[in-house]
Design a protein around this motif. Sequence first.
Motif, PDB file in Angstrom:
ATOM      1  N   ALA A 154       0.830  -1.208   0.000  1.00 38.92           N
ATOM      2  CA  ALA A 154       0.000   0.000   0.000  1.00 38.92           C
ATOM      3  C   ALA A 154       0.862   1.255   0.000  1.00 38.92           C
ATOM      4  CB  ALA A 154      -0.934  -0.008   1.207  1.00 38.92           C
ATOM      5  N   ILE A 155       1.917   1.240   0.796  1.00 35.86           N
ATOM      6  CA  ILE A 155       2.814   2.401   0.844  1.00 35.86           C
ATOM      7  C   ILE A 155       3.590   2.523  -0.467  1.00 35.86           C
ATOM      8  CG2 ILE A 155       4.847   3.348   2.007  1.00 35.86           C
ATOM      9  CD1 ILE A 155       3.776   1.969   4.588  1.00 35.86           C
ATOM     10  N   LYS A 156       4.093   1.418  -0.963  1.00 31.91           N
ATOM     11  CA  LYS A 156       4.907   1.419  -2.178  1.00 31.91           C
ATOM     12  C   LYS A 156       4.102   1.865  -3.404  1.00 31.91           C
ATOM     13  CE  LYS A 156       6.051  -2.490  -4.180  1.00 31.91           C
ATOM     14  NZ  LYS A 156       6.676  -3.808  -4.422  1.00 31.91           N
ATOM     15  N   ARG A 157       2.869   1.371  -3.524  1.00 35.79           N
ATOM     16  CA  ARG A 157       2.040   1.690  -4.691  1.00 35.79           C
ATOM     17  C   ARG A 157       1.250   2.990  -4.519  1.00 35.79           C
ATOM     18  NH1 ARG A 157       0.744  -3.074  -8.030  1.00 35.79           N
ATOM     19  NH2 ARG A 157       1.900  -4.840  -7.207  1.00 35.79           N
ATOM     20  N   ASN A 158       1.268   3.542  -3.294  1.00 32.62           N
ATOM     21  CA  ASN A 158       0.493   4.738  -2.973  1.00 32.62           C
ATOM     22  C   ASN A 158      -0.986   4.514  -3.310  1.00 32.62           C
ATOM     23  OD1 ASN A 158       0.209   7.293  -1.889  1.00 32.62           O
ATOM     24  ND2 ASN A 158       0.552   8.324  -3.845  1.00 32.62           N
ATOM     25  N   ALA A 159      -1.451   3.311  -2.956  1.00 34.72           N
ATOM     26  CA  ALA A 159      -2.840   2.922  -3.244  1.00 34.72           C
ATOM     27  C   ALA A 159      -3.305   1.966  -2.147  1.00 34.72           C
ATOM     28  CB  ALA A 159      -2.926   2.229  -4.609  1.00 34.72           C
ATOM     29  N   PRO A 160      -4.614   1.929  -1.867  1.00 31.76           N
ATOM     30  CA  PRO A 160      -5.104   1.026  -0.830  1.00 31.76           C
ATOM     31  C   PRO A 160      -4.970  -0.449  -1.232  1.00 31.76           C
ATOM     32  CG  PRO A 160      -6.917   2.217  -1.869  1.00 31.76           C
ATOM     33  CD  PRO A 160      -5.658   2.759  -2.439  1.00 31.76           C
TER      34      PRO A 160
ATOM     35  N   THR B 150     -11.342 -15.325   4.485  1.00 29.61           N
ATOM     36  CA  THR B 150     -12.651 -15.984   4.464  1.00 29.61           C
ATOM     37  C   THR B 150     -12.456 -17.449   4.101  1.00 29.61           C
ATOM     38  OG1 THR B 150     -12.974 -15.385   2.149  1.00 29.61           O
ATOM     39  CG2 THR B 150     -13.972 -13.934   3.786  1.00 29.61           C
ATOM     40  N   ASP B 151     -13.329 -18.288   4.594  1.00 31.58           N
ATOM     41  CA  ASP B 151     -13.306 -19.719   4.268  1.00 31.58           C
ATOM     42  C   ASP B 151     -11.926 -20.338   4.449  1.00 31.58           C
ATOM     43  OD1 ASP B 151     -16.009 -19.615   3.620  1.00 31.58           O
ATOM     44  OD2 ASP B 151     -15.577 -19.100   1.531  1.00 31.58           O
ATOM     45  N   ASN B 152     -11.264 -20.001   5.546  1.00 30.44           N
ATOM     46  CA  ASN B 152      -9.959 -20.569   5.892  1.00 30.44           C
ATOM     47  C   ASN B 152      -8.864 -20.236   4.873  1.00 30.44           C
ATOM     48  OD1 ASN B 152      -9.455 -21.714   8.365  1.00 30.44           O
ATOM     49  ND2 ASN B 152      -9.104 -23.738   7.525  1.00 30.44           N
ATOM     50  N   SER B 153      -9.028 -19.122   4.173  1.00 30.38           N
ATOM     51  CA  SER B 153      -8.042 -18.676   3.201  1.00 30.38           C
ATOM     52  C   SER B 153      -7.860 -17.168   3.332  1.00 30.38           C
ATOM     53  CB  SER B 153      -8.504 -19.034   1.783  1.00 30.38           C
ATOM     54  OG  SER B 153      -7.578 -18.592   0.840  1.00 30.38           O
ATOM     55  N   CYS B 154      -6.619 -16.710   3.244  1.00 35.35           N
ATOM     56  CA  CYS B 154      -6.324 -15.275   3.342  1.00 35.35           C
ATOM     57  C   CYS B 154      -5.717 -14.787   2.028  1.00 35.35           C
ATOM     58  CB  CYS B 154      -5.356 -15.013   4.486  1.00 35.35           C
ATOM     59  SG  CYS B 154      -6.037 -15.411   6.102  1.00 35.35           S
ATOM     60  N   GLU B 155      -6.087 -13.555   1.650  1.00 38.22           N
ATOM     61  CA  GLU B 155      -5.629 -12.982   0.380  1.00 38.22           C
ATOM     62  C   GLU B 155      -5.251 -11.516   0.563  1.00 38.22           C
ATOM     63  OE1 GLU B 155      -8.546 -15.531  -2.583  1.00 38.22           O
ATOM     64  OE2 GLU B 155      -9.025 -13.429  -2.150  1.00 38.22           O
ATOM     65  N   VAL B 156      -4.277 -11.092  -0.215  1.00 42.12           N
ATOM     66  CA  VAL B 156      -3.881  -9.686  -0.296  1.00 42.12           C
ATOM     67  C   VAL B 156      -4.161  -9.244  -1.727  1.00 42.12           C
ATOM     68  CG1 VAL B 156      -1.975  -8.044  -0.152  1.00 42.12           C
ATOM     69  CG2 VAL B 156      -2.103  -9.945   1.473  1.00 42.12           C
ATOM     70  N   ARG B 157      -4.976  -8.186  -1.879  1.00 42.95           N
ATOM     71  CA  ARG B 157      -5.362  -7.683  -3.211  1.00 42.95           C
ATOM     72  C   ARG B 157      -5.298  -6.165  -3.227  1.00 42.95           C
ATOM     73  NH1 ARG B 157      -8.078 -11.453  -6.419  1.00 42.95           N
ATOM     74  NH2 ARG B 157      -8.719 -13.333  -5.331  1.00 42.95           N
ATOM     75  N   LEU B 158      -5.176  -5.627  -4.428  1.00 43.18           N
ATOM     76  CA  LEU B 158      -5.299  -4.177  -4.593  1.00 43.18           C
ATOM     77  C   LEU B 158      -6.767  -3.804  -4.435  1.00 43.18           C
ATOM     78  CD1 LEU B 158      -2.997  -3.534  -7.682  1.00 43.18           C
ATOM     79  CD2 LEU B 158      -2.529  -3.010  -5.296  1.00 43.18           C
ATOM     80  N   ALA B 159      -7.029  -2.765  -3.673  1.00 39.05           N
ATOM     81  CA  ALA B 159      -8.420  -2.365  -3.435  1.00 39.05           C
ATOM     82  C   ALA B 159      -9.066  -1.832  -4.711  1.00 39.05           C
ATOM     83  CB  ALA B 159      -8.495  -1.328  -2.327  1.00 39.05           C
ATOM     84  N   ASP B 160      -8.299  -1.112  -5.524  1.00 35.06           N
ATOM     85  CA  ASP B 160      -8.835  -0.533  -6.754  1.00 35.06           C
ATOM     86  C   ASP B 160      -8.967  -1.550  -7.879  1.00 35.06           C
ATOM     87  OD1 ASP B 160      -8.847   1.840  -5.370  1.00 35.06           O
ATOM     88  OD2 ASP B 160      -6.909   2.495  -6.180  1.00 35.06           O
TER      89      ASP B 160
ATOM     90  N   ASN C 211      -4.183   1.883   3.887  1.00 36.63           N
ATOM     91  CA  ASN C 211      -4.160   3.034   2.974  1.00 36.63           C
ATOM     92  C   ASN C 211      -2.731   3.327   2.538  1.00 36.63           C
ATOM     93  OD1 ASN C 211      -2.935   4.485   5.037  1.00 36.63           O
ATOM     94  ND2 ASN C 211      -4.777   5.603   5.606  1.00 36.63           N
ATOM     95  N   SER C 212      -2.553   4.370   1.749  1.00 35.70           N
ATOM     96  CA  SER C 212      -1.243   4.683   1.176  1.00 35.70           C
ATOM     97  C   SER C 212      -0.216   5.091   2.228  1.00 35.70           C
ATOM     98  CB  SER C 212      -1.380   5.788   0.134  1.00 35.70           C
ATOM     99  OG  SER C 212      -1.905   6.954   0.740  1.00 35.70           O
TER     100      SER C 212
END
Length: 158
Positions: free
Chosen positions: A70-76, A82-92, A121-122
């Motif tokens: 988030a800091i590197k991309r200056n984007a959320p 959920t369902d025993n699985s975790c994910e990291v995604r771009l908010a936009d 956040n950024s």
Amino acid sequence: MKIKAPRLNHQHTRNQPKGFSLAELLVTLAVIAILAGISGTALMKWIPQANLKRAARTIVSMCQSARVEAIKRNAPVTFNCTDNSCEVRLADAPNTLLRQFNLSSLKGSVQLEADYATTFNSRGRATPTQTLDIKNSAEKILSVTIRTSGSIMTKATN
């Protein structure tokens, strides 16, 4: 007067058997089997706790990775579990998967107690702040808390 060292009589050493007897081997194998049984039992009790700690470390690592992205991309960047699985995604761009971890991949049954979602956040701050509880088959619980500042804390609650 010179004293000569006695000579060894090699005939006596030739008649002695070489190697181990069957009784010595059986006793050694019995001791090894007993030690293996004791250590195997201790290992089986240790595995669920190790899997729980591994899951917590991986989730903390994913949260730190989401914050840095988030800091590197200056984007959320969102972190969802959920369902025993975790994910990291771009908010936009929710179709952009940055990192994923499935708790079912661990051999010991480690599971999330509830769904969890936060966005960094950024500036690396998290909203909303929540606590994510992870439980193993031995009913031990580790809590991962993401604070508003973006710092992450783990705590054993059981």
